[in-house]
Design a protein around this motif. Sequence first.
Motif, PDB file in Angstrom:
ATOM      1  N   ILE A 108      43.177  72.467 131.236  1.00  0.00           N
ATOM      2  CA  ILE A 108      43.983  71.776 130.223  1.00  0.00           C
ATOM      3  C   ILE A 108      44.954  72.747 129.579  1.00  0.00           C
ATOM      4  CG2 ILE A 108      43.878  70.738 127.921  1.00  0.00           C
ATOM      5  CD1 ILE A 108      41.357  69.258 128.827  1.00  0.00           C
ATOM      6  N   ILE A 109      44.477  73.945 129.252  1.00  0.00           N
ATOM      7  CA  ILE A 109      45.347  74.953 128.631  1.00  0.00           C
ATOM      8  C   ILE A 109      46.503  75.306 129.558  1.00  0.00           C
ATOM      9  CG2 ILE A 109      45.473  77.379 127.922  1.00  0.00           C
ATOM     10  CD1 ILE A 109      42.659  77.017 126.720  1.00  0.00           C
ATOM     11  N   LYS A 110      46.208  75.563 130.824  1.00  0.00           N
ATOM     12  CA  LYS A 110      47.262  75.921 131.780  1.00  0.00           C
ATOM     13  C   LYS A 110      48.283  74.791 131.918  1.00  0.00           C
ATOM     14  CE  LYS A 110      44.309  78.962 134.575  1.00  0.00           C
ATOM     15  NZ  LYS A 110      43.692  79.162 135.911  1.00  0.00           N
ATOM     16  N   ASP A 111      47.786  73.570 132.001  1.00  0.00           N
ATOM     17  CA  ASP A 111      48.688  72.428 132.160  1.00  0.00           C
ATOM     18  C   ASP A 111      49.577  72.249 130.928  1.00  0.00           C
ATOM     19  OD1 ASP A 111      47.701  71.845 134.655  1.00  0.00           O
ATOM     20  OD2 ASP A 111      46.348  70.257 133.986  1.00  0.00           O
ATOM     21  N   ARG A 112      48.996  72.399 129.751  1.00  0.00           N
ATOM     22  CA  ARG A 112      49.777  72.181 128.535  1.00  0.00           C
ATOM     23  C   ARG A 112      50.782  73.305 128.315  1.00  0.00           C
ATOM     24  NH1 ARG A 112      46.417  70.279 123.449  1.00  0.00           N
ATOM     25  NH2 ARG A 112      48.563  70.081 122.703  1.00  0.00           N
ATOM     26  N   VAL A 113      50.408  74.540 128.658  1.00  0.00           N
ATOM     27  CA  VAL A 113      51.371  75.648 128.567  1.00  0.00           C
ATOM     28  C   VAL A 113      52.531  75.411 129.534  1.00  0.00           C
ATOM     29  CG1 VAL A 113      51.716  78.099 129.068  1.00  0.00           C
ATOM     30  CG2 VAL A 113      49.735  77.376 127.714  1.00  0.00           C
ATOM     31  N   ALA A 114      52.198  74.998 130.745  1.00  0.00           N
ATOM     32  CA  ALA A 114      53.243  74.707 131.738  1.00  0.00           C
ATOM     33  C   ALA A 114      54.161  73.589 131.237  1.00  0.00           C
ATOM     34  CB  ALA A 114      52.599  74.320 133.068  1.00  0.00           C
ATOM     35  N   ASP A 115      53.567  72.578 130.599  1.00  0.00           N
ATOM     36  CA  ASP A 115      54.376  71.493 130.048  1.00  0.00           C
ATOM     37  C   ASP A 115      55.355  72.010 128.988  1.00  0.00           C
ATOM     38  OD1 ASP A 115      53.112  69.650 131.641  1.00  0.00           O
ATOM     39  OD2 ASP A 115      51.726  68.957 130.078  1.00  0.00           O
ATOM     40  N   LEU A 116      54.881  72.934 128.154  1.00  0.00           N
ATOM     41  CA  LEU A 116      55.750  73.454 127.092  1.00  0.00           C
ATOM     42  C   LEU A 116      56.913  74.246 127.660  1.00  0.00           C
ATOM     43  CD1 LEU A 116      53.445  74.584 124.134  1.00  0.00           C
ATOM     44  CD2 LEU A 116      54.637  72.422 124.503  1.00  0.00           C
ATOM     45  N   LEU A 117      56.675  75.005 128.731  1.00  0.00           N
ATOM     46  CA  LEU A 117      57.790  75.729 129.349  1.00  0.00           C
ATOM     47  C   LEU A 117      58.831  74.730 129.853  1.00  0.00           C
ATOM     48  CD1 LEU A 117      59.150  78.318 130.286  1.00  0.00           C
ATOM     49  CD2 LEU A 117      57.818  78.162 132.411  1.00  0.00           C
ATOM     50  N   HIS A 118      58.383  73.643 130.448  1.00  0.00           N
ATOM     51  CA  HIS A 118      59.306  72.612 130.914  1.00  0.00           C
ATOM     52  C   HIS A 118      60.098  72.020 129.747  1.00  0.00           C
ATOM     53  CE1 HIS A 118      60.874  69.268 133.270  1.00  0.00           C
ATOM     54  NE2 HIS A 118      60.454  68.448 132.327  1.00  0.00           N
ATOM     55  N   VAL A 119      59.419  71.757 128.629  1.00  0.00           N
ATOM     56  CA  VAL A 119      60.082  71.198 127.448  1.00  0.00           C
ATOM     57  C   VAL A 119      61.142  72.162 126.927  1.00  0.00           C
ATOM     58  CG1 VAL A 119      59.756  70.516 125.042  1.00  0.00           C
ATOM     59  CG2 VAL A 119      58.155  69.726 126.783  1.00  0.00           C
ATOM     60  N   VAL A 120      60.811  73.464 126.871  1.00  0.00           N
ATOM     61  CA  VAL A 120      61.775  74.463 126.397  1.00  0.00           C
ATOM     62  C   VAL A 120      63.024  74.452 127.260  1.00  0.00           C
ATOM     63  CG1 VAL A 120      62.203  76.946 126.175  1.00  0.00           C
ATOM     64  CG2 VAL A 120      60.069  75.969 125.287  1.00  0.00           C
ATOM     65  N   LYS A 121      62.842  74.448 128.570  1.00  0.00           N
ATOM     66  CA  LYS A 121      63.997  74.483 129.468  1.00  0.00           C
ATOM     67  C   LYS A 121      64.833  73.203 129.372  1.00  0.00           C
ATOM     68  CE  LYS A 121      62.031  77.768 132.783  1.00  0.00           C
ATOM     69  NZ  LYS A 121      63.042  78.812 132.542  1.00  0.00           N
ATOM     70  N   GLU A 122      64.155  72.090 129.070  1.00  0.00           N
ATOM     71  CA  GLU A 122      64.867  70.812 128.980  1.00  0.00           C
ATOM     72  C   GLU A 122      65.604  70.661 127.643  1.00  0.00           C
ATOM     73  OE1 GLU A 122      65.210  67.972 131.072  1.00  0.00           O
ATOM     74  OE2 GLU A 122      64.715  69.516 132.570  1.00  0.00           O
ATOM     75  N   THR A 123      64.973  71.088 126.557  1.00  0.00           N
ATOM     76  CA  THR A 123      65.535  70.822 125.222  1.00  0.00           C
ATOM     77  C   THR A 123      66.359  71.979 124.667  1.00  0.00           C
ATOM     78  OG1 THR A 123      63.526  71.634 124.106  1.00  0.00           O
ATOM     79  CG2 THR A 123      63.618  69.282 124.663  1.00  0.00           C
ATOM     80  N   LYS A 124      66.185  73.186 125.220  1.00  0.00           N
ATOM     81  CA  LYS A 124      66.910  74.384 124.776  1.00  0.00           C
ATOM     82  C   LYS A 124      66.856  74.544 123.246  1.00  0.00           C
ATOM     83  CE  LYS A 124      70.062  74.126 128.695  1.00  0.00           C
ATOM     84  NZ  LYS A 124      69.157  74.943 129.512  1.00  0.00           N
ATOM     85  N   PRO A 125      65.665  74.654 122.671  1.00  0.00           N
ATOM     86  CA  PRO A 125      65.515  74.696 121.209  1.00  0.00           C
ATOM     87  C   PRO A 125      66.123  75.957 120.595  1.00  0.00           C
ATOM     88  CG  PRO A 125      63.446  75.290 122.265  1.00  0.00           C
ATOM     89  CD  PRO A 125      64.364  74.819 123.356  1.00  0.00           C
ATOM     90  N   LEU A 126      66.529  75.822 119.333  1.00  0.00           N
ATOM     91  CA  LEU A 126      67.078  76.959 118.593  1.00  0.00           C
ATOM     92  C   LEU A 126      65.939  77.733 117.944  1.00  0.00           C
ATOM     93  CD1 LEU A 126      69.625  78.436 117.499  1.00  0.00           C
ATOM     94  CD2 LEU A 126      69.449  76.947 115.479  1.00  0.00           C
ATOM     95  N   ILE A 127      65.876  79.033 118.213  1.00  0.00           N
ATOM     96  CA  ILE A 127      64.837  79.897 117.648  1.00  0.00           C
ATOM     97  C   ILE A 127      65.499  80.848 116.654  1.00  0.00           C
ATOM     98  CG2 ILE A 127      62.857  81.369 118.150  1.00  0.00           C
ATOM     99  CD1 ILE A 127      62.895  78.701 119.715  1.00  0.00           C
ATOM    100  N   HIS A 128      65.224  80.654 115.378  1.00  0.00           N
ATOM    101  CA  HIS A 128      65.758  81.538 114.349  1.00  0.00           C
ATOM    102  C   HIS A 128      64.829  82.735 114.219  1.00  0.00           C
ATOM    103  CE1 HIS A 128      66.660  82.219 109.797  1.00  0.00           C
ATOM    104  NE2 HIS A 128      67.168  83.169 110.563  1.00  0.00           N
ATOM    105  N   GLN A 129      65.399  83.937 114.356  1.00  0.00           N
ATOM    106  CA  GLN A 129      64.583  85.143 114.333  1.00  0.00           C
ATOM    107  C   GLN A 129      65.112  86.134 113.299  1.00  0.00           C
ATOM    108  OE1 GLN A 129      63.515  86.463 118.449  1.00  0.00           O
ATOM    109  NE2 GLN A 129      64.730  84.695 119.107  1.00  0.00           N
ATOM    110  N   ILE A 130      64.289  86.413 112.308  1.00  0.00           N
ATOM    111  CA  ILE A 130      64.559  87.522 111.389  1.00  0.00           C
ATOM    112  C   ILE A 130      63.712  88.673 111.909  1.00  0.00           C
ATOM    113  CG2 ILE A 130      64.474  88.332 109.003  1.00  0.00           C
ATOM    114  CD1 ILE A 130      64.605  85.458 108.081  1.00  0.00           C
ATOM    115  N   ILE A 131      64.357  89.606 112.553  1.00  0.00           N
ATOM    116  CA  ILE A 131      63.633  90.552 113.387  1.00  0.00           C
ATOM    117  C   ILE A 131      64.166  91.959 113.182  1.00  0.00           C
ATOM    118  CG2 ILE A 131      65.148  90.395 115.408  1.00  0.00           C
ATOM    119  CD1 ILE A 131      62.499  90.035 117.070  1.00  0.00           C
ATOM    120  N   ASN A 132      63.383  92.963 113.525  1.00  0.00           N
ATOM    121  CA  ASN A 132      63.832  94.342 113.301  1.00  0.00           C
ATOM    122  C   ASN A 132      64.948  94.714 114.276  1.00  0.00           C
ATOM    123  OD1 ASN A 132      62.704  96.216 115.557  1.00  0.00           O
ATOM    124  ND2 ASN A 132      60.969  94.899 115.048  1.00  0.00           N
ATOM    125  N   ILE A 133      65.799  95.585 113.815  1.00  0.00           N
ATOM    126  CA  ILE A 133      67.020  95.911 114.553  1.00  0.00           C
ATOM    127  C   ILE A 133      66.745  96.602 115.880  1.00  0.00           C
ATOM    128  CG2 ILE A 133      68.453  96.028 112.483  1.00  0.00           C
ATOM    129  CD1 ILE A 133      68.118  99.065 112.536  1.00  0.00           C
TER     130      ILE A 133
END
Length: 520
Positions: free
Chosen positions: A236-261
């Motif tokens: 179930i974990i493998k399938d759901r992780v795989a599903d999320l990768l597919h969703v990311v590639k399909e929806t191209k979500p915006l990731i806001h990152q406050i991150i070190n230089i």
Amino acid sequence: MIDYSLYLVTGRELLPEGKAYCDFLREALEGGVTIVQVREKKADTAEFLHIANESKNLCTNYGVPLIINDRVDIALAVDADGVHLGQTDMPVRVARSLLPPGKIIGVSCNSVDHVKKAVEDGADYVGIGAVWATNTKQLTSLVLGVRAVGPLLSALDGTSVKAVAIGGIKSSNVLRTLHGSVSTTGHRLDGVAVVSEIVSSREPCKSARTLKEVYRSWSNSTKQLGEISPPYTTEIIKDRVADLLHVVKETKPLIHQIINIVVANQSANATLALGASPIMASALEEMYDLSRVLSALLINLGTVTDNESMLTAGRFANDAKKPVVFDPVGVGATEFRRKVAAELLNTWQASVIKGNAGELAALADSEEVQAKGVDSIGVGFANPAKFVRDLARKERCVVALTGAIDWVSDGTTIVKLTNGHKLLGDITGSGCLVGTCIATFCAGAWELAKNEDGAAKLVRGDMLIGALGGILALTIAGERAAVRSNVQGSGTFLPALIDELYNLTPEKIKQDSQVEIVTV
């Protein structure tokens, strides 16, 4: 049974100019206040008695209990429903001997010892605080912060004593207060005590109604969702992780990152490689607008130069119900970093906290693992599975402990991951890349929930899969990059790693993932 959910503490000095006390109290009661405490620190006895009588009449009309602060004599005179006592006021047992049977006694508590004493003395409820900084009362103890309430609640386990949080509680922080103020054993608040948010309002009815609705929504959601993860298997974990990768590639979500230089460029490239869109923004003025369009927020403690932006971005992301991933880079290195991390986690609720052993040990106030700069030293935790589970329960979120072996828990389910390659430890910022990947997969979970439910309604299970997905994506890509013929060392490994993230597919994740569900 007394309803402590919206506990109003009065303070006439806070009333808006021209607002009559009785009008204010009537409106507050109409708005849903469930219990009232009359607090008069400067009034003489005759004036206090007059205000108490007026309050008693109004509360009786609305069927709401009336509590008198400090003064047992005033409570007796107006036949109030009880008294609230501070640590330097009349002892509970003496007050109990003076009051008629069945009257309520509450006690202000700022420590576990205070709570234990209140229980021993026979208090009916405790007021825990101050949770937030407040100007309505001169504080004699340090502000607790949301994350410190849980241990005090634990002292109530096995008792019938109720608990309300008090101190600086407003509509802007009441949900954070309720969600974060839970013991590791599951003991919750029975209500919130509010002063200025209602007393100083020109529309006390509306202010009370807003607070009551937040409490009701929180109470209903926790009853529906509970704290138990859905049943997981490795497949179930493998399938759901795989599903999320597919969703990311399909929806191209915006990731806001406050991150070190140090890692901003490679983190942006990793985000793009997975199919999402990065924005590395830290200007305070942008935080609200970004919170409305992002699908996940990553806050990386990094170089600790954007404290106000981190505080504001997390608060706005919480308001918008977007995932917040916190990477407390080097938090154990300095006292300054510890203070900043504590302020951040007390201000907003993280969805996932990711760190190495030294960083998470510092957050948990554990001396089992030490930190040297951003690195961990020592042999690690004796029982990492139990550690991540307990910290997840304490912080009320998913916790990911990264290292040669990765451990992830939502406080119920514990997952062990063994993918990875030693070259990941030879490049700058590989840990930060894990945070970026986790945020990207959590964004996929948000997009999936939004599309399925019509609203971004997330539970810890979604964030558990998001955290697992981010770790698996980077570690599997690392394994695949390391065996490429053109990789000769750390210098050639990094671009190959980005390539493998770019070429990662749901099928590769299901094929390569080394996942084990463990129990403690």
